[in-house]
Write an enzyme that holds these catalytic residues in place. Structure first.
Site, PDB file in Angstrom:
ATOM      1  N   GLY A 138       5.266   7.342   2.310  1.00  0.00           N
ATOM      2  CA  GLY A 138       5.886   6.504   1.284  1.00  0.00           C
ATOM      3  C   GLY A 138       5.228   5.136   1.236  1.00  0.00           C
ATOM      4  O   GLY A 138       4.147   4.926   1.810  1.00  0.00           O
ATOM      5  N   GLU A 139       5.900   4.214   0.606  1.00  0.00           N
ATOM      6  CA  GLU A 139       5.321   2.883   0.412  1.00  0.00           C
ATOM      7  C   GLU A 139       5.250   2.094   1.720  1.00  0.00           C
ATOM      8  O   GLU A 139       6.091   2.290   2.620  1.00  0.00           O
ATOM      9  CB  GLU A 139       6.209   2.081  -0.559  1.00  0.00           C
ATOM     10  CG  GLU A 139       6.144   2.583  -1.967  1.00  0.00           C
ATOM     11  CD  GLU A 139       7.340   2.082  -2.763  1.00  0.00           C
ATOM     12  OE1 GLU A 139       8.341   1.639  -2.156  1.00  0.00           O
ATOM     13  OE2 GLU A 139       7.269   2.151  -3.986  1.00  0.00           O
ATOM     14  N   VAL A 140       4.284   1.186   1.705  1.00  0.00           N
ATOM     15  CA  VAL A 140       4.225   0.213   2.795  1.00  0.00           C
ATOM     16  C   VAL A 140       4.439  -1.150   2.149  1.00  0.00           C
ATOM     17  O   VAL A 140       3.764  -1.494   1.178  1.00  0.00           O
ATOM     18  CB  VAL A 140       2.879   0.250   3.539  1.00  0.00           C
ATOM     19  CG1 VAL A 140       2.868  -0.759   4.679  1.00  0.00           C
ATOM     20  CG2 VAL A 140       2.583   1.650   4.057  1.00  0.00           C
ATOM     21  N   LYS A 176       7.239   0.307   6.713  1.00  0.00           N
ATOM     22  CA  LYS A 176       6.870   1.629   6.188  1.00  0.00           C
ATOM     23  C   LYS A 176       8.170   2.356   5.914  1.00  0.00           C
ATOM     24  O   LYS A 176       9.047   2.383   6.790  1.00  0.00           O
ATOM     25  CB  LYS A 176       6.095   2.420   7.236  1.00  0.00           C
ATOM     26  CG  LYS A 176       4.629   2.061   7.361  1.00  0.00           C
ATOM     27  CD  LYS A 176       3.950   3.077   8.292  1.00  0.00           C
ATOM     28  CE  LYS A 176       2.507   2.711   8.525  1.00  0.00           C
ATOM     29  NZ  LYS A 176       1.868   3.635   9.449  1.00  0.00           N
ATOM     30  N   GLY A 202       1.545   4.693   2.128  1.00  0.00           N
ATOM     31  CA  GLY A 202       1.302   5.444   3.359  1.00  0.00           C
ATOM     32  C   GLY A 202       1.518   6.926   3.131  1.00  0.00           C
ATOM     33  O   GLY A 202       1.767   7.360   2.002  1.00  0.00           O
ATOM     34  N   GLU A 203       1.418   7.675   4.239  1.00  0.00           N
ATOM     35  CA  GLU A 203       1.530   9.120   4.144  1.00  0.00           C
ATOM     36  C   GLU A 203       2.925   9.555   3.692  1.00  0.00           C
ATOM     37  O   GLU A 203       3.094  10.527   2.976  1.00  0.00           O
ATOM     38  CB  GLU A 203       1.259   9.687   5.533  1.00  0.00           C
ATOM     39  CG  GLU A 203       0.726  11.084   5.530  1.00  0.00           C
ATOM     40  CD  GLU A 203       0.602  11.579   6.962  1.00  0.00           C
ATOM     41  OE1 GLU A 203       0.190  10.778   7.830  1.00  0.00           O
ATOM     42  OE2 GLU A 203       0.958  12.744   7.204  1.00  0.00           O
ATOM     43  N   GLY A 230       0.837  -1.207   0.000  1.00  0.00           N
ATOM     44  CA  GLY A 230       0.000   0.000   0.000  1.00  0.00           C
ATOM     45  C   GLY A 230       0.857   1.235   0.000  1.00  0.00           C
ATOM     46  O   GLY A 230       2.092   1.177  -0.075  1.00  0.00           O
ATOM     47  N   ASP A 242      -7.324  10.047  15.766  1.00  0.00           N
ATOM     48  CA  ASP A 242      -7.674   9.623  14.408  1.00  0.00           C
ATOM     49  C   ASP A 242      -8.162   8.174  14.426  1.00  0.00           C
ATOM     50  O   ASP A 242      -7.788   7.369  13.592  1.00  0.00           O
ATOM     51  CB  ASP A 242      -6.444   9.765  13.493  1.00  0.00           C
ATOM     52  CG  ASP A 242      -6.838   9.669  12.014  1.00  0.00           C
ATOM     53  OD1 ASP A 242      -8.053   9.720  11.719  1.00  0.00           O
ATOM     54  OD2 ASP A 242      -5.932   9.536  11.177  1.00  0.00           O
TER      55      ASP A 242
HETATM   56  O1  ACK Z   1      -5.735  -1.638   3.808  1.00  0.00           O
HETATM   57  P1  ACK Z   1      -4.338  -2.058   3.612  1.00  0.00           P
HETATM   58  O2  ACK Z   1      -3.984  -3.275   2.943  1.00  0.00           O
HETATM   59  O3  ACK Z   1      -3.607  -2.047   5.027  1.00  0.00           O
HETATM   60  O4  ACK Z   1      -3.510  -0.784   3.048  1.00  0.00           O
HETATM   61  C1  ACK Z   1      -2.888  -0.057   4.027  1.00  0.00           C
HETATM   62  C2  ACK Z   1      -1.483   0.317   3.629  1.00  0.00           C
HETATM   63  O5  ACK Z   1      -0.626  -0.545   4.293  1.00  0.00           O
HETATM   64  C3  ACK Z   1      -1.147   1.762   3.960  1.00  0.00           C
HETATM   65  O6  ACK Z   1      -1.206   1.964   5.326  1.00  0.00           O
HETATM   66  C4  ACK Z   1      -1.313  -1.498   4.972  1.00  0.00           C
HETATM   67  N1  ACK Z   1      -0.624  -1.698   6.209  1.00  0.00           N
HETATM   68  C5  ACK Z   1      -0.123  -0.770   7.034  1.00  0.00           C
HETATM   69  N2  ACK Z   1       0.438  -1.368   8.097  1.00  0.00           N
HETATM   70  C6  ACK Z   1       0.288  -2.687   7.918  1.00  0.00           C
HETATM   71  C7  ACK Z   1       0.665  -3.822   8.660  1.00  0.00           C
HETATM   72  N3  ACK Z   1       1.279  -3.706   9.850  1.00  0.00           N
HETATM   73  N4  ACK Z   1       0.345  -5.031   8.200  1.00  0.00           N
HETATM   74  C8  ACK Z   1      -0.317  -5.157   7.031  1.00  0.00           C
HETATM   75  N5  ACK Z   1      -0.669  -4.113   6.294  1.00  0.00           N
HETATM   76  C9  ACK Z   1      -0.379  -2.897   6.727  1.00  0.00           C
HETATM   77  C10 ACK Z   1      -2.707  -1.005   5.186  1.00  0.00           C
END
Ligand code: ACK
Length: 932
Positions: A592-594, A612, A589-590, A587, A705
């Protein structure tokens, strides 16, 4: 029969009766005795001595000659019967001679004397006669001896048995009771049997010599001087035991020598003893208001083993002369007994141990303790102070004693007032009281604490109709005392405290109607000044410590660190980039990439992680903001908070490594699985989020939030709170409230209006998350724009229950969306509530059939919600009231009057109207009235 005098063999003349008509046939010659008195005999013996001629030895004698005679008897009361008929006699026997004469040679005087004894039962008259019948023999009756038999007087087993006449029959036994000899007493009834031949048979029982006497040849003789016999059962006299003596014969006990004593319970065989000497080496250890006293046993125990101790407690002061002084050594201390509230463990008297803990003493007070030693002869000896030892001491400061009584007044649905008495022993100036309370069901798993300087407190924010347990304790400079015993009070269903008894009923009526009017007029004022109710948290910040578990950490704002890297390294672990294996992008994030990937830390199992990263070209501020999330997250450790594994700051890109949540964010996850979960599963997710939020609020962290998009879900459907970035962003940006950065739909009105972000505003957001969860990720307020949402909130509009939403859940949402933040529940209360629902799933069954997007008249919806009776929406619709106008036109009864009035006021103050209405009619009647 002729009386003939002859000489016996010793030439003494004797008289005999003779008959010898042997030559003539049909002889019948009778010789009768005088009357013989029976004298109590029952069987008499007749001994006859006679001589008899052998018929053959008589010359010329024919067959008429006999060699026997007959013995008869006749019983009679008459002692002088002159004539008794032959037939009156009863034959005893025919008597023959054992030895008979062959001849009578007068010159030789050879006589062969026969002796025959016969016995006869004589029981009917006072006496009897005997008679001898000769039927033709040649007999000389030399003597007749008549006698009876007795068992002679005898002593057997110290009992005397009198001379006793034998029984009537040869086999009869006469039972005879003996009497104890002098100075003896019956052990067991002495008895013997007198046999027919005068022999004593079968001795039973007997007697024992009295105390002071012992048996000597069938009699009881007194014990001599220096000896005693205590009990009749003792075998004989014994020598006096040590330290005692007897000065007279017949002593039953020996007297103690002077200075020696015998206890009442001591046996006479025991030596005489003495009281113990004083206990030794008394030491005292003072611990606040307790004292441990210990001593050694007396040097002399007086020859006994029953030493015990007792304690005397005296409160001593100086300067007064009214009180008795304890034993020597107390100097000028003047003393009074301590009183009954002092506790002695194991006890104050009859102590067998040489250690006592004395507690509940007054602080800063002089005491004298006297330890007395006793034994069985202390009382007999009149022993006094000689056997005691004393110590004088002063107690220290101490915590106060427990509060003994708590009273509750002004009980309402959500609050009550507590009052209590000062502890009996404050032990100093009371600085503060602490009130601990919890729902009885919850035991002490979760409790609240309030502190106050006064002896009363208003407890608010309670759940209705719930039993609470309260404890109060006081604090002095010496610290907290013990908590009081538990006092249970239940909240009720009344929104206001009940009016006291004894109020005039007219006044009551007036008051109720007056209250209604007043309420309407002054609704606006009430908004500000109304009582705290249900989930009130007024004073929370100052007085209440939520979940005051010792050791609960408080969140540290990383922005208080001048150097952001210092914060990050305090709260987050630096991870070597080589141990991270990035797999794929999941995904954006704010910052950069996750990505997802694997982390292998040495010595640990490889785990899946989310990574992240901070995109290249960031500013200092961005770096700081990015890492601040890790500094925050790193302070938390809770199963419902996303866990930080570590950070990479030493190389680029900067990374934040967290646990991997397989199912991603909650909103998307629910939308993907629309309608696929049971209500319990949904409540389970909500419970997890509430638990995480309770943890955060306990750490005084405000999330700001909270939304389904910021909750992550793992493969086990465990929900974890994440995204700890916003708190900072808002703080930094004074314009934030008016920018798009505030998640309006999730944010409490006061936070939107004047940035009042608190745990209570997080609770509002939690209510929205609840709604999102139950509606499977529906967008709150659908397509309404932010401004309309803000306006609707101000007007009292609240999100309706989603489809199939249990009534209790929607009610909980509405509670979270109370305009007054003090009236919203705490996360702890939400958690309790959800736990209750999970325990009783039946309560979740009750829900209304609604559609996802319900098209109900806007005004009607607002009005019903405003008076808290939204649940009757469908009932009204079913009854044809599809618009508010149709309801207002219906002027039949007071309900309509009420509805009109309430509609007018509903937009200003809703709960109050509802409350007054419920008070007037009873909530349960309302649906009935409404539907009829
Ligand atoms: O809805 P998602 O798949 O879950 O898309 C967002 C994206 O990253 C941006 O925040 C995913 N994400 C964030 N942290 C985690 C995590 N710890 N485990 C799995 N997905 C995550 C989030």
């Amino acid at each position: 029969w002729e009386e003939v005098s002859i000489m016996d063999e010793k030439n003494v003349p004797i008289r005999t009766y003779q008959v010898c008509n042997v030559l003539e046939p049909n002889q019948n010659n009778w010789l009768r005795t005088d009357w013989i008195p029976r004298s109590g005999a029952q069987r008499v013996y007749v001994e006859v001595k006679f001589t008899l001629r052998d018929c053959n030895s008589l010359p010329g004698v024919t067959g008429t000659c006999k060699e026997t005679f007959n013995l008869y008897y006749h019983e009679s009361n008459e002692d002088r019967e002159s004539y008794i008929k032959e037939s009156s006699f009863i034959k005893v026997d025919t008597v023959a001679a054992d030895e008979s004469f062959t001849q009578v040679d007068v010159g030789d005087r050879i006589m062969k004397l026969n002796t025959e004894v016969r016995d006869v039962k004589v029981t009917t008259r006072k006496g009897f006669y005997l008679a001898f019948q000769d039927v033709g023999a040649c007999i000389a009756l030399v003597s007749v001896r008549v006698f009876y038999k007795t068992c002679p007087l005898t002593i057997r087993n110290l009992a005397t048995f009198p001379d006793t006449v034998t029984g009537a029959d040869t086999s009869s036994l006469v039972e005879v009771r003996g009497s104890c000899v002098n100075q003896s007493e019956e052990r067991e009834e002495p008895k013997m049997y007198c046999g027919a031949d005068g022999e004593w048979l079968v001795p039973i029982g007997g007697c024992l010599c009295n105390p002071g006497y012992q048996e000597k040849s069938g009699t009881c003789k007194a014990c001599s001087v220096g000896f005693y016999k205590a009990k009749s059962s003792d075998p004989g006299c014994s020598k006096c035991p040590p330290h005692s003596h007897s000065v007279r014969d017949g002593a039953t006990v020996c007297d103690c020598h002077s200075g020696f004593f015998r206890a009442d319970s001591d046996p006479p065989s025991m030596a005489c003893t003495q009281p113990p000497s004083a206990p030794q080496q008394l030491i005292s250890v003072v611990n606040e208001t307790s004292v441990v006293l210990e001593w050694a046993p007396p040097r002399r125990l007086g020859g006994r083993s029953d030493t015990s101790y007792s304690l005397e407690c005296l409160i001593c002061q100086t300067g007064s002369h009214n009180y008795p002084r304890p034993g020597s050594g107390s100097g000028s201390h003047l003393c009074l007994p301590c009183g009954s509230d002092v506790l002695f463990s194991p006890g104050q008297t009859g102590l067998k141990t040489t250690r006592v803990v004395v507690s509940e003493l007054r602080a800063h007070t002089h005491y004298t303790f006297i330890v007395h030693a006793h034994n069985g002869v202390s009382q007999a000896s009149g022993a006094g102070a000689a056997q005691s030892v004393s110590v004088t001491l002063t107690t220290n400061q101490a915590a106060p004693s427990p509060v003994s009584f708590i009273q509750a007044t002004d009980v309402t649905r959500h609050s009550l007032s507590l009052a209590w008495q000062q502890p009996d022993r404050p032990n100093g100036v009371i600085l503060e009281y602490e009130v601990k309370f919890y729902e009885k069901d919850q035991r002490e798993r979760s409790y609240r604490i309030m502190r106050t300087f006064s002896r009363s407190v208003d407890v608010t924010g309670l759940n209705p109709l719930t039993v609470y347990v309260f404890h109060v304790r006081a604090r002095t400079a010496a610290g907290y005392g013990e908590f009081s015993a538990p006092f249970e009070f239940s909240t009720n269903s009344d929104p206001f405290p009940l009016i006291g008894e004894g109020v005039n009923s007219a006044f009551l009526l007036l008051s109720i109607s007056g209250v209604g009017i007043l309420l309407l007029i002054s609704a606006a004022v009430f908004i500000i000044s109304r009582r705290r109710s249900k989930y009130s948290k007024t004073k929370q910040d100052s007085e209440e410590e939520k979940h005051l578990n010792p050791g609960v950490k408080i969140y540290v704002d990383p922005f208080t660190y001048e150097d952001p890297d210092q914060a990050i390294h305090e709260f987050a672990k630096e991870i070597d980039v080589s141990s991270i294996h990035i797999e794929r992008v999941i995904g954006m994030g704010e910052f950069g990439e996750v990505c997802s990937g694997r982390l292998r830390v040495q010595g640990k199992r490889e785990i899946y992680v989310a990574i992240k990263s901070l995109k290249a070209g960031y500013s200092d501020k961005q770096r700081r903001d990015f890492l601040s999330e890790a500094s925050i997250m790193g302070q938390f450790d809770h199963p419902n908070i996303i866990r930080l594994e570590g950070v990479v700051t030493r190389c680029k890109p900067l990374m934040i490594i967290t646990e991997y949540m397989e199912n991603g964010s909650l909103d998307a996850f629910l939308r993907k699985h629309d309608g696929q979960f049971t209500v319990i599963q949904l409540v389970g997710m909500l419970r997890g989020i509430a638990s995480g939020m309770k943890y955060l609020s306990d750490m005084s962290y405000v999330h700001r939030d909270l939304a389904a998009r910021n909750i992550l879900v793992n493969s086990n459907l465990v929900c974890k709170v994440s995204d700890f970035g916003l708190s900072r962003v808002l703080e930094d940006d004074p314009e934030a409230a008016y920018t798009t950065r505030i998640p309006i739909r999730w944010t409490a009105p006061e936070a939107i209006a004047y940035r009042k972000f608190t745990t209570a505003s997080d609770v509002w957001s939690y209510g929205i998350v609840m709604w999102e969860v139950v509606s499977y990720g529906e967008r709150p307020y659908w397509d309404m724009n932010n401004q309309d949402v803000i306006k609707a909130m101000e007007e009292g509009y609240r999100l309706p229950a989603p489809m199939d939403c249990p009534v209790v859940l929607h009610q909980l949402m509405l509670d979270c969306w109370e305009r007054e933040r003090a009236e919203r529940p705490t996360f702890s209360q939400i958690l309790n509530m959800l736990d209750k629902l999970i325990r009783n799933p039946g309560t979740l069954r009750h829900h209304r059939q609604t559609h996802r997007k319900t098209y109900i008249p806007w005004s009607m919806c607002v009005w019903l919600q405003s008076i808290g009776l939204e649940r009757y929406r469908d009932t009204l619709a079913a009854a044809g009231y599809t618009s508010l106008d149709s309801l207002l036109l219906h002027k039949q009864d007071h309900i309509c009057a009420f509805t009109q009035q309430s509609y007018i006021n509903s937009l200003t103050y809703n709960r109050r109207i509802r409350a007054s209405f419920i008070q007037g009619t009873g909530e349960n009647n309302f649906p009935k009235i409404l539907t009829s």
